[in-house]
Scaffold this active site. Structure first.
Site, PDB file in Angstrom:
ATOM      1  N   ASP A  67      -1.593  16.508  -3.015  1.00 45.43           N
ATOM      2  CA  ASP A  67      -0.293  16.846  -3.602  1.00 45.43           C
ATOM      3  C   ASP A  67       0.667  15.695  -3.321  1.00 45.43           C
ATOM      4  OD1 ASP A  67       0.992  19.071  -5.141  1.00 45.43           O
ATOM      5  OD2 ASP A  67       2.530  18.681  -3.636  1.00 45.43           O
ATOM      6  N   SER A  68       1.232  15.157  -4.387  1.00 41.01           N
ATOM      7  CA  SER A  68       2.024  13.933  -4.258  1.00 41.01           C
ATOM      8  C   SER A  68       3.342  14.064  -4.988  1.00 41.01           C
ATOM      9  CB  SER A  68       1.284  12.751  -4.885  1.00 41.01           C
ATOM     10  OG  SER A  68      -0.033  12.704  -4.476  1.00 41.01           O
ATOM     11  N   TYR A 150       5.303   7.854 -12.049  1.00 40.45           N
ATOM     12  CA  TYR A 150       6.545   7.119 -11.805  1.00 40.45           C
ATOM     13  C   TYR A 150       6.311   5.657 -11.406  1.00 40.45           C
ATOM     14  CZ  TYR A 150       8.628  11.797 -11.723  1.00 40.45           C
ATOM     15  OH  TYR A 150       9.035  13.073 -12.051  1.00 40.45           O
ATOM     16  N   ARG A 177      -1.408   7.302  -1.600  1.00 37.13           N
ATOM     17  CA  ARG A 177      -2.734   7.940  -1.713  1.00 37.13           C
ATOM     18  C   ARG A 177      -3.735   7.221  -0.805  1.00 37.13           C
ATOM     19  NH1 ARG A 177      -2.262   8.530  -6.579  1.00 37.13           N
ATOM     20  NH2 ARG A 177      -1.494  10.635  -6.243  1.00 37.13           N
TER      21      ARG A 177
END
Ligand code: ITT
Length: 195
Positions: A67-68, A150, A177
């Protein structure tokens, strides 16, 4: 060799994770079928737990979630966990942020990406969690075509470029990540592969 299901429906994450992973005894596989659990947590980690547990429930094996999101200091951390829902399309999301930061000078445009990863076993028990970040600034326009999300507005001072202007090999070395996945891979290698 250990097989781990990636609890994501985002093909870009899959591609990056497979490129960051250099362990020949760890193989990631795509989750089968539609995967869209309700991400109603209050933090990246809570949402990563929701996704990993949901995947383990269906796949009955080891699952890894990611989840980022992008956190902008002057917007008090927004879009944060709302990164995926900030506007209908990715270009609208970027436009929204550029408009919100229109008169904000460079030194006040600091931001970071966070990535929270959670590994669960076949029964949905949490085995390990890691968090990675990358720090930078929001550019005043979108630049570059690499990466996703983004990346075109996230400026990395060390390289004097946005992430979308950097070759993928560089992003996969320095990204949020990569910073979460590297210790996760080491943990998996040491705890699940050497048994
Ligand atoms: P899954 O939940 O299925 O994994 P998702 O895309 O919905 O896929 P998130 O909930 O983690 O994933 O949403 C994060 C959003 O943040 C994502 O849609 C992108 O817009 C952005 N994002 C995440 N990682 C990024 C990266 O490496 N570069 C640029 N933007 C990123």
């Amino acid at each position: 060799m250990i097989k781990i299901i990636l609890a994501t429906s985002n093909p870009h994450k899959l591609e990056e994770i497979n490129k960051i992973n250099t362990y020949s005894d760890i193989k990631f596989e795509v989750i089968k079928g539609e995967f869209n659990p309700e991400e109603n947590g209050n933090t990246f980690e809570e949402n990563a737990i929701i996704k990993a547990k949901a995947a383990s429930k269906v796949m009955k094996t080891y699952c890894l979630s990611d989840d980022s999101g992008l956190c902008i200091d002057v917007l008090e951390g927004l879009p944060g966990i709302h990164s995926n829902r900030y506007a209908p399309t990715q270009s609208e999301k970027i436009e929204k942020i550029l408009t919100e930061l229109k008169n904000v000078p460079y030194e006040n445009r600091s931001a970071h990406f966070t990535c929270s990863m959670v590994l669960t076993d076949a029964n949905g028990n949490i085995l390990n969690r890691e968090e990675g970040r990358i720090y930078g600034y929001i550019d005043d326009s979108a630049k570059g075509i690499n990466g996703f999300g983004y990346d075109p507005i996230f400026f990395v001072p060390e390289y004097n470029k946005t992430i979308a202007e950097l070759p993928e090999e560089i992003k996969n070395k320095i990204s949020h990540r990569a910073n979460a996945l590297k210790p996760m891979l080491e943990w998996i290698h040491n705890n699940l592969c050497l048994i």
